[in-house]
Scaffold this motif. Structure first.
Motif, PDB file in Angstrom:
ATOM      1  N   ASN A 142      42.679  17.963 -22.021  1.00 55.83           N
ATOM      2  CA  ASN A 142      41.614  17.018 -22.354  1.00 55.83           C
ATOM      3  C   ASN A 142      42.138  15.879 -23.227  1.00 55.83           C
ATOM      4  OD1 ASN A 142      39.978  18.849 -21.022  1.00 55.83           O
ATOM      5  ND2 ASN A 142      39.132  19.733 -22.884  1.00 55.83           N
ATOM      6  N   ILE A 143      42.957  16.248 -24.216  1.00 56.33           N
ATOM      7  CA  ILE A 143      43.533  15.233 -25.105  1.00 56.33           C
ATOM      8  C   ILE A 143      44.501  14.345 -24.331  1.00 56.33           C
ATOM      9  CG2 ILE A 143      44.930  14.875 -27.176  1.00 56.33           C
ATOM     10  CD1 ILE A 143      43.833  17.596 -28.175  1.00 56.33           C
ATOM     11  N   VAL A 162      35.019  14.021 -25.473  1.00 57.04           N
ATOM     12  CA  VAL A 162      35.845  15.221 -25.594  1.00 57.04           C
ATOM     13  C   VAL A 162      35.218  16.089 -26.676  1.00 57.04           C
ATOM     14  CG1 VAL A 162      38.105  16.171 -26.160  1.00 57.04           C
ATOM     15  CG2 VAL A 162      37.943  14.049 -24.829  1.00 57.04           C
ATOM     16  N   HIS A 163      34.796  17.288 -26.302  1.00 53.52           N
ATOM     17  CA  HIS A 163      34.196  18.234 -27.238  1.00 53.52           C
ATOM     18  C   HIS A 163      35.240  19.298 -27.580  1.00 53.52           C
ATOM     19  CE1 HIS A 163      29.818  17.412 -25.638  1.00 53.52           C
ATOM     20  NE2 HIS A 163      30.458  16.313 -25.994  1.00 53.52           N
ATOM     21  N   SER A 164      35.564  19.429 -28.851  1.00 59.80           N
ATOM     22  CA  SER A 164      36.456  20.494 -29.313  1.00 59.80           C
ATOM     23  C   SER A 164      35.626  21.425 -30.182  1.00 59.80           C
ATOM     24  CB  SER A 164      37.624  19.910 -30.119  1.00 59.80           C
ATOM     25  OG  SER A 164      38.491  20.925 -30.564  1.00 59.80           O
ATOM     26  N   VAL A 165      35.587  22.713 -29.808  1.00 59.77           N
ATOM     27  CA  VAL A 165      34.672  23.636 -30.472  1.00 59.77           C
ATOM     28  C   VAL A 165      35.405  24.854 -31.026  1.00 59.77           C
ATOM     29  CG1 VAL A 165      32.780  22.914 -28.971  1.00 59.77           C
ATOM     30  CG2 VAL A 165      34.093  24.947 -28.388  1.00 59.77           C
ATOM     31  N   MET A 166      34.786  25.478 -32.023  1.00 56.07           N
ATOM     32  CA  MET A 166      35.247  26.727 -32.602  1.00 56.07           C
ATOM     33  C   MET A 166      34.393  27.881 -32.069  1.00 56.07           C
ATOM     34  SD  MET A 166      35.471  25.398 -36.573  1.00 56.07           S
ATOM     35  CE  MET A 166      36.115  26.943 -37.227  1.00 56.07           C
ATOM     36  N   SER A 167      34.829  29.095 -32.348  1.00 56.62           N
ATOM     37  CA  SER A 167      33.983  30.278 -32.221  1.00 56.62           C
ATOM     38  C   SER A 167      33.483  30.547 -30.804  1.00 56.62           C
ATOM     39  CB  SER A 167      32.779  30.144 -33.175  1.00 56.62           C
ATOM     40  OG  SER A 167      32.013  31.319 -33.236  1.00 56.62           O
ATOM     41  N   GLU A 168      34.227  30.108 -29.786  1.00 58.13           N
ATOM     42  CA  GLU A 168      33.813  30.437 -28.417  1.00 58.13           C
ATOM     43  C   GLU A 168      34.000  31.916 -28.145  1.00 58.13           C
ATOM     44  OE1 GLU A 168      34.192  31.251 -24.137  1.00 58.13           O
ATOM     45  OE2 GLU A 168      35.698  31.542 -25.697  1.00 58.13           O
TER      46      GLU A 168
END
Length: 417
Positions: A142-143, A162-168
């Protein structure tokens, strides 16, 4: 292929993308650790360097936990951060590319070649390490897309997010917070590992906990007691029968996968003294949720099976069933949605063949995006069979192909000014 598409593809920096993947794998961003937040801030910096307008915020965990639709968590945490980068352009983002920074724990270090799961060891055209497949390769792709757009000097007509997420890995707190923040798009691609397949639906997974009672006694007079270990066995058999029943009619999207909705016991703890009959067994596991099934119905089916286990002791001393941890509903792309065709064409133009469509037996953030009104699917580098395993790895050829397919998709959906 239009000149602008060729320019973007030529601008993809393969060596730089591999270096970035190795760099991110070396960050031990296990779910719930400080390194998870550290990597989020690093990704925010990378998106800013690529020219995106970046939103970084501290997630109000307690506030979100109070919501009725909170997706659950398993790992203890004191903080969490959201990161979203958006390119220039007019209106709502035409596409969001989403990836998660967190990885599962390493397990037995002795089973890792070289004993360091975070070394990002490259052998031939394969990068090994915890998170390489699930899903730092997808995150880095993505980056790499937005880096290529900037290097090619392409200005998009519609924004790309661009969504960067934690805790998936433990429920989806990061995606839940991102959507609650108001970040949205007309469509989304979650770059989870798919081995060249396009995943348009996935099952859910609900974490459950069983407390099975026994009666304590001295081990020398064990017949005076009731072993919680022994009385658990009929419960386990009941769960296996339930699993068989729930997997009788498999949707065609699952292909030859005969067990898309598995039920598994992951942990078992019983007893507190070697010479005492154990009076309590605690088991934790996951229940697969069928496509389009209400999670409440899935919970009811498991509770009925547990409480119907054939044992006189259990009928008088029923197990306690609770539902802590991650609660993944199923999710799918609406049938006939044009996103599938656009992704297929981009993949075919890069790889020379139309990809296969399938469903996955695991839960993901897809169901949160779908519930939030964002049509979504999975397409990303890596083979999910290596995820969560001591041999975790990703083929760098897949990373190169996926990055290019996503770059084409971004140009085509967002358009060029």
């Amino acid at each position: 292929m239009r000149d602008v598409e060729a320019r973007v593809l030529d601008a993809v920096d393969d060596p730089g993308t591999v270096s970035l993947l190795a760099e991110t794998v070396r960050v031990p961003s296990v779910t719930g650790t400080d390194a998870e937040s550290e990597l989020q801030h690093h990704v925010a910096g990378l998106l800013a360097e690529a020219g995106l307008d970046v939103d970084v915020w501290k997630i109000d965990i307690d506030g979100l936990r109070a919501r009725e639709d909170f997706p659950g968590t398993e790992a203890p945490r004191t903080e969490a951060y959201g990161v979203v980068g958006v390119t220039g352009g007019e209106g709502l983002p035409a596409l969001a590319l989403q990836g998660h920074v967190d990885v599962v724990p390493t397990g037995d270090l002795a089973k890792w070649e070289g004993s360091d799961p975070f070394a990002a060891r490259i052998v031939g055209d394969t990068l090994h390490g915890r998170g390489a497949c699930d899903m730092k390769a997808g995150l880095v792709a993505n980056i790499a897309v937005v880096r290529a757009l900037r290097a090619a000097g392409v200005r998009l007509a519609r924004p790309l997010a661009v969504h960067s997420v934690m805790s998936e890995e433990d429920g989806g707190l990061g995606a839940f917070a991102t959507l609650a923040r108001g970040h949205t798009a007309e469509a989304a691609v979650l770059t989870e590992p798919t081995s060249g397949t396009v995943i348009t639906a996935n099952a859910g997974a609900l974490t459950f906990r069983l407390e099975v009672p026994g009666r304590a006694a001295h081990g020398a007079t064990r017949t005076e007691g009731v072993s919680a270990i022994e009385v658990f066995w009929p419960v386990f058999e009941a769960l296996r029968r339930l699993e068989e029943e729930r997997n009788r009619d498999v949707p065609p999207l699952y292909g030859d996968n005969a067990l898309p909705y598995p039920i598994e016991i992951g942990t078992v703890r019983a007893g507190d003294w070697a010479s005492t009959v154990p009076d309590l067994l605690v088991a934790e596991g996951r229940l697969g949720v069928r496509l389009d099934e209400d999670p409440a119905d899935a919970r009811a089916a498991l509770e009925e099976a547990v409480h119907g286990a054939a044992s006189p002791w259990l009928r008088e001393n029923p197990p306690v069933v609770t539902w802590p941890g991650g609660q993944f509903a199923s999710g799918r792309l609406p049938e006939g949605h044009p996103l599938l065709g656009e992704v297929n064409r981009a993949v075919a133009d890069v790889c020379g063949a139309w990809p296969r469509e399938a469903a996955a037996p695991y839960g993901s953030d897809l169901r949160l995006y779908a519930a939030g009104g964002i049509p979504s699917l999975h397409y990303g580098p890596g083979d999910v069979r290596f995820a969560h395993a001591p041999r975790e790895q990703v083929e760098l050829a897949e990373l190169r192909e996926v990055t290019r397919a996503l770059a084409l998709l971004a140009v085509r959906l967002c358009g060029v000014r």
